[in-house]
Design a protein around this motif. Structure first.
Motif, PDB file in Angstrom:
ATOM      1  N   ALA A 101     -12.603  12.563  -2.254  1.00  0.00           N
ATOM      2  CA  ALA A 101     -12.428  11.536  -1.234  1.00  0.00           C
ATOM      3  C   ALA A 101     -11.963  10.220  -1.854  1.00  0.00           C
ATOM      4  O   ALA A 101     -11.093   9.548  -1.304  1.00  0.00           O
ATOM      5  CB  ALA A 101     -13.737  11.329  -0.468  1.00  0.00           C
ATOM      6  N   SER A 102     -12.502   9.869  -3.009  1.00  0.00           N
ATOM      7  CA  SER A 102     -12.111   8.603  -3.643  1.00  0.00           C
ATOM      8  C   SER A 102     -10.652   8.626  -4.077  1.00  0.00           C
ATOM      9  O   SER A 102      -9.940   7.633  -3.931  1.00  0.00           O
ATOM     10  CB  SER A 102     -13.029   8.277  -4.827  1.00  0.00           C
ATOM     11  OG  SER A 102     -12.968   9.304  -5.791  1.00  0.00           O
TER      12      SER A 102
ATOM     13  N   ALA B 106      -5.274   3.069   4.393  1.00  0.00           N
ATOM     14  CA  ALA B 106      -5.747   3.946   5.468  1.00  0.00           C
ATOM     15  C   ALA B 106      -7.000   3.360   6.116  1.00  0.00           C
ATOM     16  O   ALA B 106      -7.848   2.785   5.452  1.00  0.00           O
ATOM     17  CB  ALA B 106      -6.053   5.341   4.921  1.00  0.00           C
ATOM     18  N   LYS B 107      -7.089   3.533   7.428  1.00  0.00           N
ATOM     19  CA  LYS B 107      -8.276   3.115   8.174  1.00  0.00           C
ATOM     20  C   LYS B 107      -9.347   4.173   7.967  1.00  0.00           C
ATOM     21  O   LYS B 107      -9.107   5.360   8.167  1.00  0.00           O
ATOM     22  CB  LYS B 107      -7.927   2.975   9.652  1.00  0.00           C
ATOM     23  CG  LYS B 107      -9.097   2.597  10.524  1.00  0.00           C
ATOM     24  CD  LYS B 107      -8.670   2.568  11.984  1.00  0.00           C
ATOM     25  CE  LYS B 107      -9.884   2.478  12.862  1.00  0.00           C
ATOM     26  NZ  LYS B 107      -9.583   2.785  14.253  1.00  0.00           N
ATOM     27  N   GLU B 108     -10.535   3.735   7.571  1.00  0.00           N
ATOM     28  CA  GLU B 108     -11.641   4.664   7.354  1.00  0.00           C
ATOM     29  C   GLU B 108     -12.591   4.589   8.537  1.00  0.00           C
ATOM     30  O   GLU B 108     -13.040   3.518   8.926  1.00  0.00           O
ATOM     31  CB  GLU B 108     -12.381   4.326   6.062  1.00  0.00           C
ATOM     32  CG  GLU B 108     -13.365   5.368   5.651  1.00  0.00           C
ATOM     33  CD  GLU B 108     -13.922   5.135   4.254  1.00  0.00           C
ATOM     34  OE1 GLU B 108     -14.803   5.908   3.865  1.00  0.00           O
ATOM     35  OE2 GLU B 108     -13.483   4.205   3.570  1.00  0.00           O
TER      36      GLU B 108
ATOM     37  N   LEU C 202      -3.904   6.913  -0.391  1.00  0.00           N
ATOM     38  CA  LEU C 202      -3.487   6.493   0.941  1.00  0.00           C
ATOM     39  C   LEU C 202      -3.515   4.981   1.122  1.00  0.00           C
ATOM     40  O   LEU C 202      -3.105   4.490   2.172  1.00  0.00           O
ATOM     41  CB  LEU C 202      -4.344   7.175   2.011  1.00  0.00           C
ATOM     42  CG  LEU C 202      -4.099   8.666   2.156  1.00  0.00           C
ATOM     43  CD1 LEU C 202      -5.107   9.278   3.116  1.00  0.00           C
ATOM     44  CD2 LEU C 202      -2.684   8.944   2.629  1.00  0.00           C
TER      45      LEU C 202
ATOM     46  N   LYS D  28      -8.529   8.235  -0.903  1.00  0.00           N
ATOM     47  CA  LYS D  28      -8.529   6.839  -0.449  1.00  0.00           C
ATOM     48  C   LYS D  28      -7.573   6.013  -1.284  1.00  0.00           C
ATOM     49  O   LYS D  28      -6.813   5.195  -0.755  1.00  0.00           O
ATOM     50  CB  LYS D  28      -9.942   6.240  -0.547  1.00  0.00           C
ATOM     51  CG  LYS D  28     -10.903   6.765   0.475  1.00  0.00           C
ATOM     52  CD  LYS D  28     -12.294   6.185   0.246  1.00  0.00           C
ATOM     53  CE  LYS D  28     -13.333   6.925   1.036  1.00  0.00           C
ATOM     54  NZ  LYS D  28     -14.693   6.436   0.789  1.00  0.00           N
TER      55      LYS D  28
ATOM     56  N   LEU E 171      -9.986   9.456   7.128  1.00  0.00           N
ATOM     57  CA  LEU E 171      -9.035   8.406   6.776  1.00  0.00           C
ATOM     58  C   LEU E 171      -7.818   8.608   7.667  1.00  0.00           C
ATOM     59  O   LEU E 171      -7.333   9.735   7.794  1.00  0.00           O
ATOM     60  CB  LEU E 171      -8.607   8.527   5.312  1.00  0.00           C
ATOM     61  CG  LEU E 171      -9.695   8.510   4.260  1.00  0.00           C
ATOM     62  CD1 LEU E 171      -9.111   8.871   2.895  1.00  0.00           C
ATOM     63  CD2 LEU E 171     -10.327   7.126   4.203  1.00  0.00           C
TER      64      LEU E 171
ATOM     65  N   ASP F 263       0.839  -1.197   0.000  1.00  0.00           N
ATOM     66  CA  ASP F 263       0.000   0.000   0.000  1.00  0.00           C
ATOM     67  C   ASP F 263       0.877   1.251   0.000  1.00  0.00           C
ATOM     68  O   ASP F 263       2.085   1.183  -0.065  1.00  0.00           O
ATOM     69  CB  ASP F 263      -0.969  -0.009   1.186  1.00  0.00           C
ATOM     70  CG  ASP F 263      -0.253  -0.022   2.533  1.00  0.00           C
ATOM     71  OD1 ASP F 263       0.933   0.343   2.587  1.00  0.00           O
ATOM     72  OD2 ASP F 263      -0.893  -0.397   3.526  1.00  0.00           O
TER      73      ASP F 263
ATOM     74  N   LEU G 160     -12.814  14.215   5.681  1.00  0.00           N
ATOM     75  CA  LEU G 160     -13.583  14.312   4.441  1.00  0.00           C
ATOM     76  C   LEU G 160     -14.906  15.019   4.724  1.00  0.00           C
ATOM     77  O   LEU G 160     -15.539  14.775   5.748  1.00  0.00           O
ATOM     78  CB  LEU G 160     -13.853  12.909   3.886  1.00  0.00           C
ATOM     79  CG  LEU G 160     -12.621  12.008   3.731  1.00  0.00           C
ATOM     80  CD1 LEU G 160     -13.036  10.587   3.386  1.00  0.00           C
ATOM     81  CD2 LEU G 160     -11.674  12.575   2.697  1.00  0.00           C
TER      82      LEU G 160
END
Length: 166
Positions: free
Chosen positions: A120-121, A130-132, A127, A124, A137, A30, A150
């Motif tokens: 936002a997409s 990333a924990k949402e 990153l 995501k 995030l 990632d 966000l």
């Protein structure tokens, strides 16, 4: 028969060690940051690094506020600039380190290319792991984190920080 059992046991042991070796040496797939920093006016501002020359080299500070003692770790001071704020933690011996960074506009990006106003997409995707949680995030690496808030389908805030409990 004993030789076959020993051979099977040896093959199994080698396979288990191989799996452990590859699992421990796996490359991160990632985009999790390994350093938490931004560059502003040509100056690299990195969490956990000395703040001595950073504040001087940026110049044009809009305001300086001493926020008080930071949980017994020292005095925290907030330096506000046009596009960001830098939080500096100064211990009793006068050693100062970067403890937090807040971005205010789209003139600065994270190392992954995330900026305020980005969809936002896209954030995501950049990153990665990333924990949402709710409207944010978060990427955590050791005691450092970056939180991207966000709002309305866009990045509205970016904050780098230090979790002193880790």
């Amino acid at each position: 028969m004993k030789n076959i059992v020993k051979m099977i046991a040896l093959v199994m042991a080698v396979l288990m060690l191989s799996v452990c070796f590859f699992a421990c040496n796996k490359e991160e797939s990632d985009n999790t940051p390994k350093s938490f920093y931004v560059t502003y006016k040509g100056v690299k501002i990195e969490l956990g690094k000395t703040a001595d020359n950073v504040v001087e080299n940026i110049g044009d500070v809009l305001s300086v506020h001493e926020l008080g003692d930071c949980g017994g770790l020292g005095a925290q001071i907030k330096y506000t600039y046009a596009s960001l704020a830098i939080y500096v933690l100064e211990d009793k011996d006068g050693n100062a380190v970067i403890d937090g960074i807040e971005l205010y506009d789209d003139s600065i990006t994270t190392p992954e290319g995330v900026y305020i106003g980005m969809s936002a997409s896209d954030a995501k995707a950049k990153l990665g792991g990333a924990k949402e949680s709710g409207n944010a995030l978060t990427v955590i690496d050791g005691k450092y984190y970056v939180k991207v808030k966000l709002d309305g389908g866009k990045v509205s805030e970016i904050h780098f920080g230090t979790d002193s409990a880790n």
